[in-house]
Design a protein around this motif. Structure first.
Motif, PDB file in Angstrom:
ATOM      1  N   ILE A  10       0.659  -1.580   0.027  1.00  0.00           N
ATOM      2  CA  ILE A  10       0.235   0.420   0.200  1.00  0.00           C
ATOM      3  C   ILE A  10       0.779   0.931  -0.369  1.00  0.00           C
ATOM      4  CG2 ILE A  10      -1.686   1.220   1.314  1.00  0.00           C
ATOM      5  CD1 ILE A  10      -2.744  -1.072   0.475  1.00  0.00           C
ATOM      6  N   ALA A  11       1.852   1.169   1.489  1.00  0.00           N
ATOM      7  CA  ALA A  11       2.876   2.810   0.987  1.00  0.00           C
ATOM      8  C   ALA A  11       3.497   2.595  -0.575  1.00  0.00           C
ATOM      9  CB  ALA A  11       4.267   2.114   2.224  1.00  0.00           C
ATOM     10  N   THR A  20      -2.226   9.200  -1.083  1.00  0.00           N
ATOM     11  CA  THR A  20      -2.516   8.142   0.340  1.00  0.00           C
ATOM     12  C   THR A  20      -3.354   7.617  -0.903  1.00  0.00           C
ATOM     13  OG1 THR A  20      -2.055   9.856   1.635  1.00  0.00           O
ATOM     14  CG2 THR A  20      -3.651   7.978   2.115  1.00  0.00           C
ATOM     15  N   ILE A  21      -3.410   5.379  -0.672  1.00  0.00           N
ATOM     16  CA  ILE A  21      -4.136   5.132  -0.802  1.00  0.00           C
ATOM     17  C   ILE A  21      -4.214   4.234   0.663  1.00  0.00           C
ATOM     18  CG2 ILE A  21      -4.421   2.881  -2.659  1.00  0.00           C
ATOM     19  CD1 ILE A  21      -4.089   5.615  -4.065  1.00  0.00           C
ATOM     20  N   TYR A  45      -9.439   1.409  -7.182  1.00  0.00           N
ATOM     21  CA  TYR A  45      -7.956   0.025  -8.417  1.00  0.00           C
ATOM     22  C   TYR A  45      -7.767  -0.821  -7.830  1.00  0.00           C
ATOM     23  CZ  TYR A  45      -6.729   5.936  -8.760  1.00  0.00           C
ATOM     24  OH  TYR A  45      -7.292   7.099  -8.538  1.00  0.00           O
ATOM     25  N   VAL A  46      -7.224  -1.100  -9.182  1.00  0.00           N
ATOM     26  CA  VAL A  46      -6.917  -3.273  -8.820  1.00  0.00           C
ATOM     27  C   VAL A  46      -5.506  -2.834  -8.699  1.00  0.00           C
ATOM     28  CG1 VAL A  46      -6.964  -5.406  -9.583  1.00  0.00           C
ATOM     29  CG2 VAL A  46      -8.639  -4.125  -9.614  1.00  0.00           C
ATOM     30  N   VAL A  47      -4.605  -3.334  -7.758  1.00  0.00           N
ATOM     31  CA  VAL A  47      -3.433  -3.610  -8.049  1.00  0.00           C
ATOM     32  C   VAL A  47      -2.905  -5.334  -7.358  1.00  0.00           C
ATOM     33  CG1 VAL A  47      -1.379  -3.239  -6.159  1.00  0.00           C
ATOM     34  CG2 VAL A  47      -3.068  -1.843  -5.903  1.00  0.00           C
ATOM     35  N   PHE A  83       7.909  -3.816  -4.803  1.00  0.00           N
ATOM     36  CA  PHE A  83       7.737  -3.555  -3.470  1.00  0.00           C
ATOM     37  C   PHE A  83       8.955  -4.251  -3.449  1.00  0.00           C
ATOM     38  CE2 PHE A  83       6.157  -6.105   0.110  1.00  0.00           C
ATOM     39  CZ  PHE A  83       6.802  -5.147   0.953  1.00  0.00           C
ATOM     40  N   GLY A  84       9.693  -3.894  -2.704  1.00  0.00           N
ATOM     41  CA  GLY A  84      11.152  -4.638  -2.641  1.00  0.00           C
ATOM     42  C   GLY A  84      11.454  -5.512  -3.611  1.00  0.00           C
ATOM     43  N   ASP A  85      11.799  -6.946  -4.164  1.00  0.00           N
ATOM     44  CA  ASP A  85      11.166  -8.240  -5.476  1.00  0.00           C
ATOM     45  C   ASP A  85      10.374  -8.288  -5.872  1.00  0.00           C
ATOM     46  OD1 ASP A  85      14.415  -8.582  -4.516  1.00  0.00           O
ATOM     47  OD2 ASP A  85      14.095  -9.677  -3.369  1.00  0.00           O
ATOM     48  N   PHE A  86       9.264  -7.232  -5.461  1.00  0.00           N
ATOM     49  CA  PHE A  86       7.797  -7.988  -6.026  1.00  0.00           C
ATOM     50  C   PHE A  86       7.452  -6.219  -6.730  1.00  0.00           C
ATOM     51  CE2 PHE A  86       8.139 -10.062  -2.235  1.00  0.00           C
ATOM     52  CZ  PHE A  86       8.220 -10.958  -1.914  1.00  0.00           C
ATOM     53  N   PRO A  87       7.145  -6.779  -7.476  1.00  0.00           N
ATOM     54  CA  PRO A  87       6.684  -6.013  -8.403  1.00  0.00           C
ATOM     55  C   PRO A  87       4.920  -5.687  -8.837  1.00  0.00           C
ATOM     56  CG  PRO A  87       7.135  -8.108 -10.283  1.00  0.00           C
ATOM     57  CD  PRO A  87       7.513  -8.372  -8.885  1.00  0.00           C
TER      58      PRO A  87
END
Length: 277
Positions: A10-11, A20-21, A45-47, A83-87
């Motif tokens: 989320i950040a 801000t989400i 939105y969709v993440v 996010f870190g290693d995660f696209p």
């Protein structure tokens, strides 16, 4: 995804969008990506968060550009990030939800066939292409699937969704409102999507609906599929050994009756029919 990881995503999304989400809810039903619905002060939105080194973030934006002709029935790209290693990919939210388990499967078949015919009309030039492997294993269906694969004409490509099943379709009542999860889309023969959706309808409980889907697709698209039996063999051969693992996917979109044992029984009946044909 743990609470800490979710907070981190989320950040990261907030940073990518510059505002801000907040988390609205997680979505279930798939195994490839972790999916969240998030919102700013006005819009949801969709993440979708992918495994490390997954190439979806590099591939899917060009697909979403190709399918934009379908309008509000497909997501619109908003942002990509890490996010870190995660696209992750952020898209607009397509209206609707999974089909109700009470929705007649012939109706599902008709709507799915109509939208798939439209998808297959879109430009596939320059996209990555078919990556299905020859079915492996020693069972009868796997052996027949290998033989069928070797006999298929794999040259005629269209834009395929590559995972066209009810869990990737959005509905409001009896109306299909959209198709989501385009990370696997590529140029491939139309029989790939058609056979995969037919298998889904069989597992939902209706061979009649699977046949109705084929007839409707051929009518809507203007293309006949004389090799559909071979495609059905390949689709079944690629999934027969692992169909039980799909129970959580179906549960995630509301089909609580599709237990591991039910999926196995329906797959075994389908493969027996295919092997006898």
């Amino acid at each position: 995804m743990t609470v800490v990881e979710c907070d981190g995503v989320i950040a990261a999304v907030s940073d990518a969008l510059g505002r801000t989400i907040t988390l609205v809810r997680p979505l279930s039903g798939g195994q490839h990506a972790k999916t969240l619905v998030v919102a700013d002060s006005t819009t949801e939105y969709v993440v979708r968060v992918f495994p490390p080194l997954d190439d979806a973030v590099g591939h899917e934006p060009q697909i979403l550009d190709r399918v934009a002709a379908l309008g509000d029935r497909v997501p619109r790209l908003v942002a990509t990030g890490q996010f870190g290693d995660f696209p992750f990919i952020v898209t607009s939210l397509v209206v609707g939800g999974p089909p109700s388990p009470d929705l007649p499967l012939r109706r599902v078949a008709e709507q799915m066939a109509a939208v798939l015919a439209q998808i297959h009309q879109l430009d596939s030039v320059g996209l990555r292409t078919l990556s299905w492997e020859t079915p492996r294993g020693d069972s009868t269906i796997e052996a027949l699937g290998r033989r069928a694969w070797q006999q298929l004409d794999l040259a005629d490509h269209v834009l395929t969704h590559y995972d066209f099943w009810c869990g990737n379709a959005m509905w409001e009542g009896e109306t299909l409102t959209g198709v989501v999860d385009w990370s696997g889309a590529r140029g491939a023969p139309r029989g790939l999507d058609v056979s995969w959706c037919r298998l889904d309808l069989v597992l939902l409980g209706s061979i009649d609906a699977a046949d109705h889907f084929l007839a409707e697709y051929e009518r809507e698209s203007g293309h006949s599929l004389p090799d559909i039996h071979s495609w059905d063999l390949v689709a079944a051969a690629r999934s027969a050994s692992r169909v039980e693992t799909w129970a959580s996917n179906y549960l995630g979109v509301g089909y609580s009756d599709l237990t591991e044992s039910t999926l196995r029984a329906r797959m075994d009946d389908w493969t027996s029919r295919l092997c006898a044909s």
